[in-house]
Design a protein around this motif. Structure first.
Motif: not given
Length: 299
Positions: A147-154, A218-222, A226-232
């Motif tokens: 399985v491949t999970l791609s986390c993308q910040l637009y 969980r993919c997260q951006i800090t 400091q956590l900004k947002t995340s996707v589970r």
């Protein structure tokens, strides 16, 4: 030489203030995961305002709000709402909502104060595997599959992604349920890249194990830790035991139905055949002796 150094320092301060919104210029950066709801502030409570929107996909700004009224000809019309202070609400955010939102306010038709310039950054996860493909936060796949999970910040901002990462301390990670960076586990292959529309792309690839059922990644951006947002993302297997029980139950049902049909229809059929045979035998016994045909060997 001193003047040049002072100029460079001033430039860095301005760039940093653009990102943090701490200068007199009304810049703001908002991070949200796809599917969430977000509120973009217009800074002042004036009823007459205009919101425009632009990103990498479009060449000119699109007007979303004019004179405090929503434009009905926009694709996201149903997902937009305006508060009394001209703050803009967006529900069920998609990756296409990323971009620059500018709020201008007016009094008696005259532009008032600085514009509110909001950069909306959207975090989105897509998934693909050797058995299925999905973009939701949960999918049904099976152990042994890759399985491949791609986390993308637009993102669409005045600062480059390289500057964000190297100078401003932004970081995007894949972590497990306890918050441990998955780069520390050899079973996960993690790589990163970027393109015109997605500031950061971080990809996780692994082969699923039986114990991964209901496991959460969980993919997260800090920003500076400091956590900004995340996707589970949750792995969900279909239960082979339940499938087998269901199949066996269906087979048993068909067997029972067949037995019942035999029990209902066979006895009457047998009785009917017995009656017919008995009648035929009775007819043969009642015929006169001369009518009974003698075998050829006795004639």
């Amino acid at each position: 030489m001193s003047d040049k150094c002072d100029l460079c320092l001033l430039g860095l301060i301005i760039l940093s203030s653009l990102l943090t919104g701490s200068s007199g210029v009304a810049y703001d950066h908002v991070f949200i995961s796809s599917g969430g709801n977000v509120r973009l502030s217009c800074n002042k409570a004036l009823p007459d305002c205009t919101w425009t929107y632009s990103n990498s996909f479009i060449h000119s700004a699109v007007e979303l709000i004019s004179g405090g009224i929503k434009k009905k000809d926009t694709e996201r019309h149903e997902r937009l709402s305006l508060e009394s202070d001209c703050s803009l609400n967006i529900t069920n955010v998609t990756e296409e909502d990323y971009g620059e939102y500018i709020c201008r306010q007016f009094v008696n038709g005259r532009h008032q104060g600085p514009d509110a310039d909001v950069f909306l950054h959207v975090l989105h996860v897509s998934v693909s595997s050797s058995s299925s493909s999905s973009s939701s936060s949960q999918t049904e796949i099976s152990p042994g599959r890759s399985v491949t999970l791609s986390c993308q910040l637009y993102s669409f901002a005045v600062l480059s992604c390289d500057y964000w990462v190297s100078s401003e301390g932004f970081e995007m990670l894949w972590v497990n349920q306890t918050g441990v960076d998955l780069k520390t586990d050899s079973r996960y292959q993690i790589s990163s890249s970027s393109d015109q529309y997605r500031c950061i792309i971080i990809t996780l690839t692994t082969t699923l194990l039986k114990e991964d059922d209901n496991r959460e990644w969980r993919c997260q951006i800090t920003h500076r830790k400091q956590l900004k947002t995340s996707v589970r993302y949750t792995v969900k297997y279909s239960d082979p035991g339940e499938t087998e029980v269901s199949v066996n139950a269906g087979l048993l049902y068909r067997v029972i139905v067949t037995i019942v049909e035999i029990a209902v229809f066979v006895p009457p059929t047998v009785i009917l055949l017995q009656i017919i045979c008995a009648r035929r035998a009775g007819r043969k016994d009642s015929r006169p002796p001369e009518e009974i045909e003698m075998p050829a060997i006795l004639q």
